[in-house]
Design an enzyme around this catalytic site. Structure first.
Site, PDB file in Angstrom:
ATOM      1  N   ALA A 141     -16.712  -2.401 -17.598  1.00 25.56           N
ATOM      2  CA  ALA A 141     -16.279  -1.949 -18.928  1.00 25.56           C
ATOM      3  C   ALA A 141     -14.838  -1.464 -18.951  1.00 25.56           C
ATOM      4  O   ALA A 141     -14.281  -1.218 -20.015  1.00 25.56           O
ATOM      5  CB  ALA A 141     -17.212  -0.848 -19.420  1.00 25.56           C
ATOM      6  N   ARG A 164      -3.310  -2.274 -16.501  1.00 26.89           N
ATOM      7  CA  ARG A 164      -2.210  -2.733 -15.653  1.00 26.89           C
ATOM      8  C   ARG A 164      -2.096  -4.246 -15.538  1.00 26.89           C
ATOM      9  O   ARG A 164      -1.120  -4.762 -15.000  1.00 26.89           O
ATOM     10  CB  ARG A 164      -2.325  -2.104 -14.261  1.00 26.89           C
ATOM     11  CG  ARG A 164      -1.804  -0.679 -14.248  1.00 26.89           C
ATOM     12  CD  ARG A 164      -1.665  -0.179 -12.836  1.00 26.89           C
ATOM     13  NE  ARG A 164      -2.949   0.214 -12.277  1.00 26.89           N
ATOM     14  CZ  ARG A 164      -3.215   0.208 -10.968  1.00 26.89           C
ATOM     15  NH1 ARG A 164      -2.306  -0.204 -10.100  1.00 26.89           N
ATOM     16  NH2 ARG A 164      -4.387   0.610 -10.538  1.00 26.89           N
ATOM     17  N   THR A 203     -17.971   6.101 -14.246  1.00 28.76           N
ATOM     18  CA  THR A 203     -18.885   5.166 -13.574  1.00 28.76           C
ATOM     19  C   THR A 203     -20.340   5.636 -13.662  1.00 28.76           C
ATOM     20  O   THR A 203     -21.254   4.815 -13.734  1.00 28.76           O
ATOM     21  CB  THR A 203     -18.487   4.982 -12.100  1.00 28.76           C
ATOM     22  OG1 THR A 203     -18.300   6.273 -11.500  1.00 28.76           O
ATOM     23  CG2 THR A 203     -17.198   4.189 -11.958  1.00 28.76           C
ATOM     24  N   ASP A 238     -14.631  -6.233 -11.111  1.00 34.33           N
ATOM     25  CA  ASP A 238     -13.269  -6.621 -10.724  1.00 34.33           C
ATOM     26  C   ASP A 238     -13.096  -6.669  -9.208  1.00 34.33           C
ATOM     27  O   ASP A 238     -11.973  -6.687  -8.711  1.00 34.33           O
ATOM     28  CB  ASP A 238     -12.238  -5.684 -11.369  1.00 34.33           C
ATOM     29  CG  ASP A 238     -12.487  -4.216 -11.025  1.00 34.33           C
ATOM     30  OD1 ASP A 238     -13.416  -3.917 -10.256  1.00 34.33           O
ATOM     31  OD2 ASP A 238     -11.733  -3.362 -11.537  1.00 34.33           O
ATOM     32  N   ARG A 264      -7.334 -42.214 -13.092  1.00 34.10           N
ATOM     33  CA  ARG A 264      -8.001 -41.421 -14.135  1.00 34.10           C
ATOM     34  C   ARG A 264      -9.509 -41.620 -14.092  1.00 34.10           C
ATOM     35  O   ARG A 264     -10.001 -42.474 -13.367  1.00 34.10           O
ATOM     36  CB  ARG A 264      -7.400 -41.781 -15.494  1.00 34.10           C
ATOM     37  CG  ARG A 264      -5.947 -41.261 -15.637  1.00 34.10           C
ATOM     38  CD  ARG A 264      -5.295 -41.802 -16.887  1.00 34.10           C
ATOM     39  NE  ARG A 264      -6.123 -41.561 -18.059  1.00 34.10           N
ATOM     40  CZ  ARG A 264      -6.085 -42.291 -19.167  1.00 34.10           C
ATOM     41  NH1 ARG A 264      -5.257 -43.319 -19.255  1.00 34.10           N
ATOM     42  NH2 ARG A 264      -6.869 -41.989 -20.183  1.00 34.10           N
ATOM     43  N   ALA A 302       3.609 -56.716 -10.108  1.00 37.68           N
ATOM     44  CA  ALA A 302       4.292 -55.545 -10.657  1.00 37.68           C
ATOM     45  C   ALA A 302       4.355 -55.588 -12.178  1.00 37.68           C
ATOM     46  O   ALA A 302       4.564 -56.632 -12.780  1.00 37.68           O
ATOM     47  CB  ALA A 302       5.703 -55.470 -10.082  1.00 37.68           C
TER      48      ALA A 302
HETATM   49  C1  UD1 Z   1     -14.199   4.573  -8.143  1.00 36.56           C
HETATM   50  C2  UD1 Z   1     -14.991   5.617  -7.364  1.00 36.56           C
HETATM   51  C3  UD1 Z   1     -14.215   5.976  -6.087  1.00 36.56           C
HETATM   52  C4  UD1 Z   1     -13.955   4.746  -5.271  1.00 36.56           C
HETATM   53  C5  UD1 Z   1     -13.232   3.683  -6.110  1.00 36.56           C
HETATM   54  C6  UD1 Z   1     -13.156   2.376  -5.362  1.00 36.56           C
HETATM   55  C7  UD1 Z   1     -16.150   6.967  -9.026  1.00 36.56           C
HETATM   56  C8  UD1 Z   1     -16.183   8.262  -9.762  1.00 36.56           C
HETATM   57  N1  UD1 Z   1     -15.142   6.789  -8.201  1.00 36.56           N
HETATM   58  O1  UD1 Z   1     -13.003   5.171  -8.562  1.00 36.56           O
HETATM   59  O2  UD1 Z   1     -14.964   6.903  -5.328  1.00 36.56           O
HETATM   60  O3  UD1 Z   1     -13.184   5.053  -4.128  1.00 36.56           O
HETATM   61  O4  UD1 Z   1     -13.959   3.423  -7.323  1.00 36.56           O
HETATM   62  O5  UD1 Z   1     -12.340   1.487  -6.072  1.00 36.56           O
HETATM   63  O6  UD1 Z   1     -17.052   6.167  -9.175  1.00 36.56           O
HETATM   64  N2  UD1 Z   1     -16.114   1.374 -15.084  1.00 36.56           N
HETATM   65  C9  UD1 Z   1     -16.942   1.214 -16.193  1.00 36.56           C
HETATM   66  N3  UD1 Z   1     -17.072   2.228 -17.067  1.00 36.56           N
HETATM   67  C10 UD1 Z   1     -16.445   3.414 -16.911  1.00 36.56           C
HETATM   68  C11 UD1 Z   1     -15.611   3.584 -15.779  1.00 36.56           C
HETATM   69  C12 UD1 Z   1     -15.472   2.558 -14.896  1.00 36.56           C
HETATM   70  O7  UD1 Z   1     -17.534   0.153 -16.373  1.00 36.56           O
HETATM   71  O8  UD1 Z   1     -16.633   4.289 -17.753  1.00 36.56           O
HETATM   72  C13 UD1 Z   1     -15.974   0.271 -14.137  1.00 36.56           C
HETATM   73  C14 UD1 Z   1     -14.562  -0.276 -14.083  1.00 36.56           C
HETATM   74  O9  UD1 Z   1     -14.416  -1.371 -14.968  1.00 36.56           O
HETATM   75  C15 UD1 Z   1     -14.416  -0.687 -12.640  1.00 36.56           C
HETATM   76  C16 UD1 Z   1     -15.341   0.243 -11.876  1.00 36.56           C
HETATM   77  O10 UD1 Z   1     -16.234   0.770 -12.841  1.00 36.56           O
HETATM   78  O11 UD1 Z   1     -14.847  -2.023 -12.427  1.00 36.56           O
HETATM   79  C17 UD1 Z   1     -14.605   1.350 -11.169  1.00 36.56           C
HETATM   80  O12 UD1 Z   1     -13.875   2.097 -12.096  1.00 36.56           O
HETATM   81  P1  UD1 Z   1     -12.483   2.730 -11.741  1.00 36.56           P
HETATM   82  O13 UD1 Z   1     -11.980   3.466 -12.890  1.00 36.56           O
HETATM   83  O14 UD1 Z   1     -11.603   1.708 -11.142  1.00 36.56           O
HETATM   84  O15 UD1 Z   1     -12.938   3.767 -10.598  1.00 36.56           O
HETATM   85  P2  UD1 Z   1     -11.984   4.598  -9.673  1.00 36.56           P
HETATM   86  O16 UD1 Z   1     -11.456   5.736 -10.411  1.00 36.56           O
HETATM   87  O17 UD1 Z   1     -11.025   3.698  -9.031  1.00 36.56           O
END
Ligand code: UD1
Ligand code: CA
Length: 457
Positions: free
Chosen positions: A12, A17, A82, A105, A334, A381
């Site tokens: 989500a 970036r 998360t 991702d 083709r 040709a």
């Molecule tokens: C998270 C972990 C961290 C870990 C890191 C690895 C948590 C709190 N932290 O941090 O410990 O080292 O990943 O990369 O879990 N996402 C949602 N909904 C949300 C938030 C995130 O679907 O509300 C998805 C994002 O799209 C992404 C994944 O969860 O695919 C991780 O989210 P991201 O914000 O990158 O987590 P980090 O802060 O990097």
């Protein structure tokens, strides 16, 4: 009975970036979207249930996967962390067995890694994928007690000076006992540095209940690397391509430069084939043994027989070529081209929807479309099959052992009968007779005493 396997893919996040109007998880790595890779790996472990938590760019994501009915979708309207993302998926999950959490991702996690996590997770144990890294900045840290048991994950922004020094990090990938998730998820609070519901809080909750945490440390960090920017996408693409190149080399193929090969689909190549630089394989390609491929060739759904040579800059799509053939340079085959053994197609020749039988040659600057060409034919040709009358396509048949003189136009539908010869520069509108010479061009005239014009002074 094997345990039920639920897989939740968190996807989500916004992906700011990437600087893109396309949702991050829809960017492609090789031939598949990032999310597509994760979904396919999930399928490869025979998950009973795959649920994607989506948010940003929702409609586009759903459209991309329309028709893939084995995937369930849960919308997370606001990205509250998360832990909240997992909560949103709960109604779509079974309450028994294992629930594996992946990120949409993070495209390159291996099937074997997921299988290990599934195996290591029980009714009273969590399986956690960790990594040791030189620079743990930004990652959640794995906190262990004096007997090395995991007690918690602390996010970078919440860590104290001592915890910041820990070099074992949370990859984010973990497997949880499905029966306990609901209770744990409802116990998360957002009282932390980021004001988010952290999934990582599950560890401390579970340990306090007497749950054990089994960790696996990944050997290959690329398996857990996520894509946040175009730079990281390019880095993962190169890594993926190098793995594809290594598979080919391990199978006995010479790559002039493994860094300059792109596989966007699946390809098998026979032993002792040699591939020069900047070659692209798309779709499903099958290349035989001892095949020689020149620089800058592009193959899409191509089948090439053993001992064939494809010279530089040739483009071959939805076509098949037999053994000991010689194609290019600069040939364009083709869709629907089927070349038999020992055929020869030279430079600047385009062939489409045509069968060309054993030993026949189309050496230079010709167009052969909607045609059936027999054995031992030579097409000179600049010859053209005029297959299109502006409305319909028509077929040209050239039987065995015909010789088509240079710069001939064969106006379809037309048949050049067995063994016949067409004089250079002919425009053939009526089928020829066997073993005859047909000439259809203006007769040459000599005009005696004719003077070139001269400029007036
Ligand atoms: C998270 C972990 C961290 C870990 C890191 C690895 C948590 C709190 N932290 O941090 O410990 O080292 O990943 O990369 O879990 N996402 C949602 N909904 C949300 C938030 C995130 O679907 O509300 C998805 C994002 O799209 C992404 C994944 O969860 O695919 C991780 O989210 P991201 O914000 O990158 O987590 P980090 O802060 O990097
Ligand atoms: Ca991240």
């Amino acid at each position: 009975m094997p345990k039920k396997v639920n897989i939740v893919i968190l996807a989500a996040g916004k992906g700011t970036r990437m600087r893109s109007s396309l949702p991050k998880v829809l960017h492609s790595l090789s031939h598949k979207t990032l999310l597509g890779h994760v979904v396919d790996t999930s399928r490869s472990v025979d998950a009973d249930n795959i649920c994607v938590v989506y948010g940003h760019g929702g409609d586009q994501v759903l459209d991309t996967f329309s028709g893939q009915d084995d995937v369930a979708w849960a919308e997370q309207k606001e990205q509250l962390g998360t832990g909240h993302a997992l909560k949103v998926a709960i109604p779509k999950l079974e309450k028994e067995g294992v629930t594996l959490v992946l990120y949409g991702d993070v495209p390159l996690t291996r099937k074997e890694t997921l299988e290990k996590l599934i195996a290591d997770c029980g009714e009273n144990s969590i399986a956690l994928l960790t990594a040791k890294v030189a620079d743990p900045t930004g990652y959640g840290r794995i906190v262990r007690d004096s007997s090395a048991k995991v007690t918690a994950i602390v996010e970078h922004k919440d860590a104290n000076a001592e915890q910041l020094k820990i070099d074992e990090i949370n990859t984010g990938i973990l497997a949880l006992p499905a029966g306990k998730i609901e209770k744990w998820v409802n116990a998360f609070s957002n009282d932390n540095a980021q004001g988010e519901y952290y999934l990582t809080d599950v560890i401390e909750l579970a340990v306090n209940e007497g749950c054990s945490v089994n960790t696996t440390c990944v050997d290959d960090f690329y398996e857990t690397l996520g894509v946040n920017s175009r730079q990281q996408l390019a880095e993962l693409e190169r890594y993926y391509q190098l793995q594809e190149a290594e598979k080919l080399m391990a199978a006995g193929v010479t790559l002039r430069d493994p860094a300059r090969l792109d596989v966007r689909g699946s390809v098998t190549v026979g032993q002792d084939s040699i591939i020069d630089v900047n070659v692209i394989f798309e779709g499903d390609c099958e290349i035989g043994a001892n095949v020689n491929i020149g620089a800058n060739c592009h193959f899409k759904n191509a089948k090439i027989g053993a001992n064939t040579t494809i010279l530089a800059n040739s483009i071959i799509e939805d076509s098949s070529i037999g053994e000991y053939a010689n194609i290019g340079p600069y040939a364009r085959l083709r869709p629907g081209t089927d070349l038999a053994d020992k055929t020869k197609v030279g430079n600047f020749v385009e062939i489409k929807n045509a069968n060309i039988d054993v030993g026949s040659k189309v050496n230079h600057l010709s167009y052969v479309g909607d045609a059936k060409v027999g054995k031992g034919v030579n097409i000179g040709a600049g010859s053209i099959t005029c297959n299109y009358d502006g409305v319909n396509k028509h077929q040209t048949v050239i039987e065995d052992k015909c010789f088509i003189g240079s710069n001939s136009a064969l106006v379809a539908p037309v048949k050049i009968a067995k063994g016949s010869t067409v004089g250079a520069g002919s425009t053939i509108t009526v089928s020829t007779d066997e073993e005859t010479l047909t000439v259809a061009r203006a007769k040459q005239r000599a005009i005696k005493g004719w003077k070139r014009p001269v400029k007036k002074k």
